[in-house]
Design a protein around this motif. Structure first.
Motif, PDB file in Angstrom:
ATOM      1  N   GLY A  89      33.198  31.523  38.926  1.00 54.59           N
ATOM      2  CA  GLY A  89      32.519  32.282  37.887  1.00 54.59           C
ATOM      3  C   GLY A  89      33.325  33.478  37.414  1.00 54.59           C
ATOM      4  O   GLY A  89      32.748  34.537  37.119  1.00 54.59           O
ATOM      5  N   LEU A  90      34.619  33.342  37.323  1.00 58.66           N
ATOM      6  CA  LEU A  90      35.469  34.442  36.844  1.00 58.66           C
ATOM      7  C   LEU A  90      35.234  34.682  35.356  1.00 58.66           C
ATOM      8  O   LEU A  90      34.871  33.757  34.610  1.00 58.66           O
ATOM      9  N   PRO A  91      35.440  35.909  34.892  1.00 57.10           N
ATOM     10  CA  PRO A  91      35.310  36.197  33.462  1.00 57.10           C
ATOM     11  C   PRO A  91      36.327  35.377  32.645  1.00 57.10           C
ATOM     12  O   PRO A  91      37.373  34.976  33.144  1.00 57.10           O
ATOM     13  N   GLU A  92      35.999  35.158  31.393  1.00 55.96           N
ATOM     14  CA  GLU A  92      36.834  34.318  30.524  1.00 55.96           C
ATOM     15  C   GLU A  92      38.244  34.896  30.349  1.00 55.96           C
ATOM     16  O   GLU A  92      39.218  34.155  30.332  1.00 55.96           O
ATOM     17  N   GLU A  93      38.361  36.215  30.238  1.00 54.82           N
ATOM     18  CA  GLU A  93      39.673  36.844  30.058  1.00 54.82           C
ATOM     19  C   GLU A  93      40.566  36.602  31.275  1.00 54.82           C
ATOM     20  O   GLU A  93      41.758  36.332  31.150  1.00 54.82           O
ATOM     21  N   THR A  94      39.975  36.710  32.459  1.00 53.20           N
ATOM     22  CA  THR A  94      40.733  36.486  33.687  1.00 53.20           C
ATOM     23  C   THR A  94      41.163  35.024  33.792  1.00 53.20           C
ATOM     24  O   THR A  94      42.299  34.729  34.178  1.00 53.20           O
TER      25      THR A  94
END
Length: 125
Positions: free
Chosen positions: A55-60
């Motif tokens: 569930g990492l952020p999209e930017e990461t």
């Protein structure tokens, strides 16, 4: 007749031996390349699945995975240059009619020149 005499006879006496040797070498190289591409795709797929699970952020996720499009273009350019180098080397061999060792040297130098051009283009970017 020992092994060295047999190899020398095949290189000088059998004109198809040289081309069969090249065909086998190219076939092995293409098969190995295909296997490596499949392994790379499977590993990238596993990494993408783990990133989604975490569930990492999209930017990461984009920073970790990259776009992949520029790598594809670079790979296509590299293979185009390699095949163009092979074609130039084969043209020179056909035009000059050198002996077999010199033909291999001409083709090797053409391929090396192709990789050199690819390196210079990558370095320029």
């Amino acid at each position: 007749m020992n092994t060295t005499d047999n190899l020398t006879h095949n290189l000088t006496g059998d004109p198809t031996f040289f081309w069969r040797l090249i065909a086998v070498t190219v076939l092995i190289a293409l098969t190995t390349g295909f296997i490596l591409v499949v392994i790379r795709l499977l590993l990238e797929h596993r990494i993408k699945n783990r990133i989604i699970e975490k569930g990492l952020p999209e930017e990461t996720a984009k920073a970790i995975l990259g776009s992949g499009e520029s790598a594809l273009k670079t790979s296509l350019l590299k293979w185009f240059l390699v095949f163009a180098g092979i074609a130039c080397g084969l043209f020179l061999v056909a035009a000059l009619h050198p002996n077999q060792v010199t033909s291999l040297a001409i083709i090797a130098c053409s391929i090396a020149g192709s990789f050199g051009i690819c390196y210079l283009l990558k370095k320029r970017k």
